[in-house]
Design a protein around this motif. Structure first.
Motif, PDB file in Angstrom:
ATOM      1  N   SER A  96      -2.124 -10.827  33.120  1.00  0.00           N
ATOM      2  CA  SER A  96      -1.416 -12.016  33.596  1.00  0.00           C
ATOM      3  C   SER A  96      -2.390 -13.161  33.846  1.00  0.00           C
ATOM      4  O   SER A  96      -2.145 -14.314  33.430  1.00  0.00           O
ATOM      5  CB  SER A  96      -0.658 -11.684  34.881  1.00  0.00           C
ATOM      6  OG  SER A  96      -0.046 -12.836  35.410  1.00  0.00           O
ATOM      7  N   VAL A  97      -3.499 -12.848  34.503  1.00  0.00           N
ATOM      8  CA  VAL A  97      -4.510 -13.879  34.770  1.00  0.00           C
ATOM      9  C   VAL A  97      -5.105 -14.403  33.467  1.00  0.00           C
ATOM     10  O   VAL A  97      -5.242 -15.625  33.259  1.00  0.00           O
ATOM     11  CB  VAL A  97      -5.621 -13.310  35.676  1.00  0.00           C
ATOM     12  CG1 VAL A  97      -6.779 -14.305  35.791  1.00  0.00           C
ATOM     13  CG2 VAL A  97      -5.061 -12.985  37.049  1.00  0.00           C
ATOM     14  N   ARG A  98      -5.446 -13.490  32.570  1.00  0.00           N
ATOM     15  CA  ARG A  98      -6.035 -13.874  31.290  1.00  0.00           C
ATOM     16  C   ARG A  98      -5.055 -14.686  30.455  1.00  0.00           C
ATOM     17  O   ARG A  98      -5.443 -15.662  29.787  1.00  0.00           O
ATOM     18  CB  ARG A  98      -6.449 -12.620  30.523  1.00  0.00           C
ATOM     19  CG  ARG A  98      -7.208 -12.881  29.234  1.00  0.00           C
ATOM     20  CD  ARG A  98      -8.558 -13.470  29.508  1.00  0.00           C
ATOM     21  NE  ARG A  98      -9.368 -13.545  28.290  1.00  0.00           N
ATOM     22  CZ  ARG A  98     -10.510 -14.211  28.201  1.00  0.00           C
ATOM     23  NH1 ARG A  98     -10.991 -14.862  29.260  1.00  0.00           N
ATOM     24  NH2 ARG A  98     -11.191 -14.218  27.073  1.00  0.00           N
ATOM     25  N   TRP A 138      -1.188 -17.734  26.861  1.00  0.00           N
ATOM     26  CA  TRP A 138      -0.405 -16.767  26.092  1.00  0.00           C
ATOM     27  C   TRP A 138       1.071 -16.878  26.444  1.00  0.00           C
ATOM     28  O   TRP A 138       1.436 -17.136  27.603  1.00  0.00           O
ATOM     29  CB  TRP A 138      -0.865 -15.341  26.404  1.00  0.00           C
ATOM     30  CG  TRP A 138      -2.210 -14.992  25.838  1.00  0.00           C
ATOM     31  CD1 TRP A 138      -2.907 -15.664  24.894  1.00  0.00           C
ATOM     32  CD2 TRP A 138      -3.008 -13.860  26.207  1.00  0.00           C
ATOM     33  NE1 TRP A 138      -4.094 -15.043  24.619  1.00  0.00           N
ATOM     34  CE2 TRP A 138      -4.183 -13.928  25.414  1.00  0.00           C
ATOM     35  CE3 TRP A 138      -2.851 -12.810  27.107  1.00  0.00           C
ATOM     36  CZ2 TRP A 138      -5.193 -12.976  25.516  1.00  0.00           C
ATOM     37  CZ3 TRP A 138      -3.854 -11.860  27.209  1.00  0.00           C
ATOM     38  CH2 TRP A 138      -5.010 -11.945  26.425  1.00  0.00           C
ATOM     39  N   SER A 139       1.899 -16.612  25.455  1.00  0.00           N
ATOM     40  CA  SER A 139       3.329 -16.494  25.719  1.00  0.00           C
ATOM     41  C   SER A 139       3.616 -15.111  26.313  1.00  0.00           C
ATOM     42  O   SER A 139       2.745 -14.227  26.296  1.00  0.00           O
ATOM     43  CB  SER A 139       4.120 -16.661  24.411  1.00  0.00           C
ATOM     44  OG  SER A 139       3.821 -15.584  23.516  1.00  0.00           O
ATOM     45  N   ASP A 140       4.829 -14.924  26.842  1.00  0.00           N
ATOM     46  CA  ASP A 140       5.183 -13.622  27.415  1.00  0.00           C
ATOM     47  C   ASP A 140       5.092 -12.514  26.369  1.00  0.00           C
ATOM     48  O   ASP A 140       4.669 -11.394  26.665  1.00  0.00           O
ATOM     49  CB  ASP A 140       6.599 -13.665  27.998  1.00  0.00           C
ATOM     50  CG  ASP A 140       6.679 -14.520  29.259  1.00  0.00           C
ATOM     51  OD1 ASP A 140       5.607 -14.800  29.833  1.00  0.00           O
ATOM     52  OD2 ASP A 140       7.801 -14.908  29.645  1.00  0.00           O
ATOM     53  N   LYS A 141       5.471 -12.839  25.132  1.00  0.00           N
ATOM     54  CA  LYS A 141       5.434 -11.851  24.060  1.00  0.00           C
ATOM     55  C   LYS A 141       4.006 -11.419  23.755  1.00  0.00           C
ATOM     56  O   LYS A 141       3.720 -10.216  23.609  1.00  0.00           O
ATOM     57  CB  LYS A 141       6.082 -12.419  22.798  1.00  0.00           C
ATOM     58  CG  LYS A 141       6.174 -11.433  21.651  1.00  0.00           C
ATOM     59  CD  LYS A 141       6.898 -12.044  20.456  1.00  0.00           C
ATOM     60  CE  LYS A 141       6.997 -11.045  19.307  1.00  0.00           C
ATOM     61  NZ  LYS A 141       7.697 -11.651  18.126  1.00  0.00           N
ATOM     62  N   VAL A 142       3.092 -12.379  23.698  1.00  0.00           N
ATOM     63  CA  VAL A 142       1.682 -12.070  23.423  1.00  0.00           C
ATOM     64  C   VAL A 142       1.083 -11.289  24.586  1.00  0.00           C
ATOM     65  O   VAL A 142       0.323 -10.328  24.390  1.00  0.00           O
ATOM     66  CB  VAL A 142       0.886 -13.359  23.162  1.00  0.00           C
ATOM     67  CG1 VAL A 142      -0.609 -13.063  23.062  1.00  0.00           C
ATOM     68  CG2 VAL A 142       1.376 -14.039  21.892  1.00  0.00           C
ATOM     69  N   ALA A 143       1.441 -11.670  25.813  1.00  0.00           N
ATOM     70  CA  ALA A 143       0.915 -10.972  26.995  1.00  0.00           C
ATOM     71  C   ALA A 143       1.385  -9.518  27.005  1.00  0.00           C
ATOM     72  O   ALA A 143       0.599  -8.605  27.310  1.00  0.00           O
ATOM     73  CB  ALA A 143       1.369 -11.691  28.259  1.00  0.00           C
ATOM     74  N   ARG A 144       2.658  -9.303  26.668  1.00  0.00           N
ATOM     75  CA  ARG A 144       3.180  -7.923  26.619  1.00  0.00           C
ATOM     76  C   ARG A 144       2.466  -7.115  25.559  1.00  0.00           C
ATOM     77  O   ARG A 144       2.178  -5.924  25.746  1.00  0.00           O
ATOM     78  CB  ARG A 144       4.691  -7.937  26.359  1.00  0.00           C
ATOM     79  CG  ARG A 144       5.533  -8.287  27.570  1.00  0.00           C
ATOM     80  CD  ARG A 144       6.987  -7.896  27.348  1.00  0.00           C
ATOM     81  NE  ARG A 144       7.552  -8.565  26.173  1.00  0.00           N
ATOM     82  CZ  ARG A 144       8.145  -9.747  26.214  1.00  0.00           C
ATOM     83  NH1 ARG A 144       8.240 -10.407  27.369  1.00  0.00           N
ATOM     84  NH2 ARG A 144       8.649 -10.286  25.114  1.00  0.00           N
ATOM     85  N   PHE A 145       2.182  -7.740  24.419  1.00  0.00           N
ATOM     86  CA  PHE A 145       1.481  -7.044  23.334  1.00  0.00           C
ATOM     87  C   PHE A 145       0.100  -6.575  23.795  1.00  0.00           C
ATOM     88  O   PHE A 145      -0.273  -5.415  23.591  1.00  0.00           O
ATOM     89  CB  PHE A 145       1.343  -7.967  22.120  1.00  0.00           C
ATOM     90  CG  PHE A 145       0.412  -7.441  21.066  1.00  0.00           C
ATOM     91  CD1 PHE A 145       0.823  -6.446  20.193  1.00  0.00           C
ATOM     92  CD2 PHE A 145      -0.898  -7.929  20.957  1.00  0.00           C
ATOM     93  CE1 PHE A 145      -0.049  -5.947  19.222  1.00  0.00           C
ATOM     94  CE2 PHE A 145      -1.759  -7.439  19.997  1.00  0.00           C
ATOM     95  CZ  PHE A 145      -1.332  -6.448  19.129  1.00  0.00           C
ATOM     96  N   HIS A 146      -0.653  -7.457  24.441  1.00  0.00           N
ATOM     97  CA  HIS A 146      -1.997  -7.098  24.896  1.00  0.00           C
ATOM     98  C   HIS A 146      -1.938  -6.060  26.013  1.00  0.00           C
ATOM     99  O   HIS A 146      -2.795  -5.162  26.085  1.00  0.00           O
ATOM    100  CB  HIS A 146      -2.747  -8.350  25.359  1.00  0.00           C
ATOM    101  CG  HIS A 146      -3.234  -9.223  24.247  1.00  0.00           C
ATOM    102  ND1 HIS A 146      -4.316  -8.892  23.470  1.00  0.00           N
ATOM    103  CD2 HIS A 146      -2.772 -10.405  23.763  1.00  0.00           C
ATOM    104  CE1 HIS A 146      -4.523  -9.833  22.568  1.00  0.00           C
ATOM    105  NE2 HIS A 146      -3.593 -10.771  22.719  1.00  0.00           N
TER     106      HIS A 146
END
Length: 304
Positions: free
Chosen positions: A105-107, A113-121
């Protein structure tokens, strides 16, 4: 006695017993009944009966018990050890997951990042972390399936070996011995049990196994509920199937299920679990058998 897949098309145990009951000699069933493992099982049964001097019904029961004890019991203990390690890992996985979620979340905010990209990582790194934990504790879940991949083929091969002996596919001498090698009401092991005592006993025993283990799970997923209902249906379906096959097969299925239930209950014993070096978990009980009875009576309303 559940699922099996061999090269090419998937083969289910339900299909095997159906083909066994129908007696179809050709196709994949005819090929499977003549494979080397089936012939090894035939030879082992004949050697056991000759060496022990037992009547055939006793040789079948003792052979099934010996296989379950020598082969599947150690594998079941190994499976319990792995599952205990996996259960003990869950708090650590949960803690690391929460920390990773915060870091992602911090990164993500820093890099936009979008929510989709954050979930992927998050999912990618969580999988990596969990895999590292499995390697560290040597408890990958797939290893716990080893019991299935040994027990199911063994059950199928011995069943087909008994059918070959019953119908004379091995030789007529063994078939003749089977025809007089039974006991009590099933004196002819080559004929189905016309009283249905063996088939009904098999079905009830398998249902008992399903209900005992279903009663131990306080929180179950939708998949687990579907699996439990599937095994309930399969236990009932096995009754008419067992009534159409030679009594030698029904007797083996019954004795195998009985030994399976006995071994699984044994693996709930705290003393036996310590002997097998199975780690203690949060869900372990010091009074497992009392808990089973209590869970069954509460679940099915036997108590007033």
């Amino acid at each position: 006695m559940w699922r099996l897949a061999r090269g090419g098309r998937p083969v289910t145990v339900a299909a095997v017993v159906a083909a066994t009951a129908s007696g179809s000699p050709g196709g994949w069933y005819g090929w499977l009944a003549q494979t080397a493992p089936v012939h090894w099982a035939e030879g082992g049964l004949v050697a056991l009966q000759a060496a022990a001097g037992l009547p055939w019904w006793a040789a079948i029961v003792c052979g099934g018990a010996a296989l379950r004890t020598a082969v599947t019991l150690p594998l079941a203990a190994h499976q319990s050890r792995l599952l205990a390690k996996l259960e003990n890992l869950q708090p650590e996985i949960k803690q690391l997951s929460e920390r990773l979620r915060y870091e992602v979340s911090v990164r993500g905010k820093q890099l936009g990042w979008s929510d989709k990209v954050a979930r992927f990582h998050f999912k990618k790194n969580l999988r990596r972390i969990i895999t590292e934990l499995y390697i560290r504790d040597n408890c990958h879940p797939f290893k716990a399936t080893l019991l299935v991949w040994v027990q199911i083929p063994m059950w199928v091969f011995v069943s087909l070996a008994l059918r070959n002996c019953s119908v004379g596919a091995l030789n007529s001498e063994v078939q003749e011995q089977f025809s007089t090698g039974g006991t009590l009401w099933f004196t002819d092991l080559t004929a189905p049990d016309s009283t249905w005592i063996l088939p009904v006993s098999l079905g009830l025993l398998n249902l008992l196994i399903v209900e005992i283990f279903a009663s131990q799970k306080m929180e179950v997923s939708r998949f687990q509920k579907l699996a439990t209902n599937f095994f309930r249906v399969l236990s009932v379906v096995m009754i008419p199937v067992a009534a159409t096959v030679p009594s030698s097969m029904a007797l083996y299925w019954l004795s195998s299920s009985f030994m399976g239930l006995s071994h699984n209950l044994l693996l709930r014993s705290p003393t036996f679990r310590r002997l097998c070096c199975i780690p203690r978990t949060k869900s372990d009980s010091d009074t497992p058998y009392r808990d089973i009875v209590s869970a069954l009576t509460t679940r099915y309303g036997f108590k007033k």
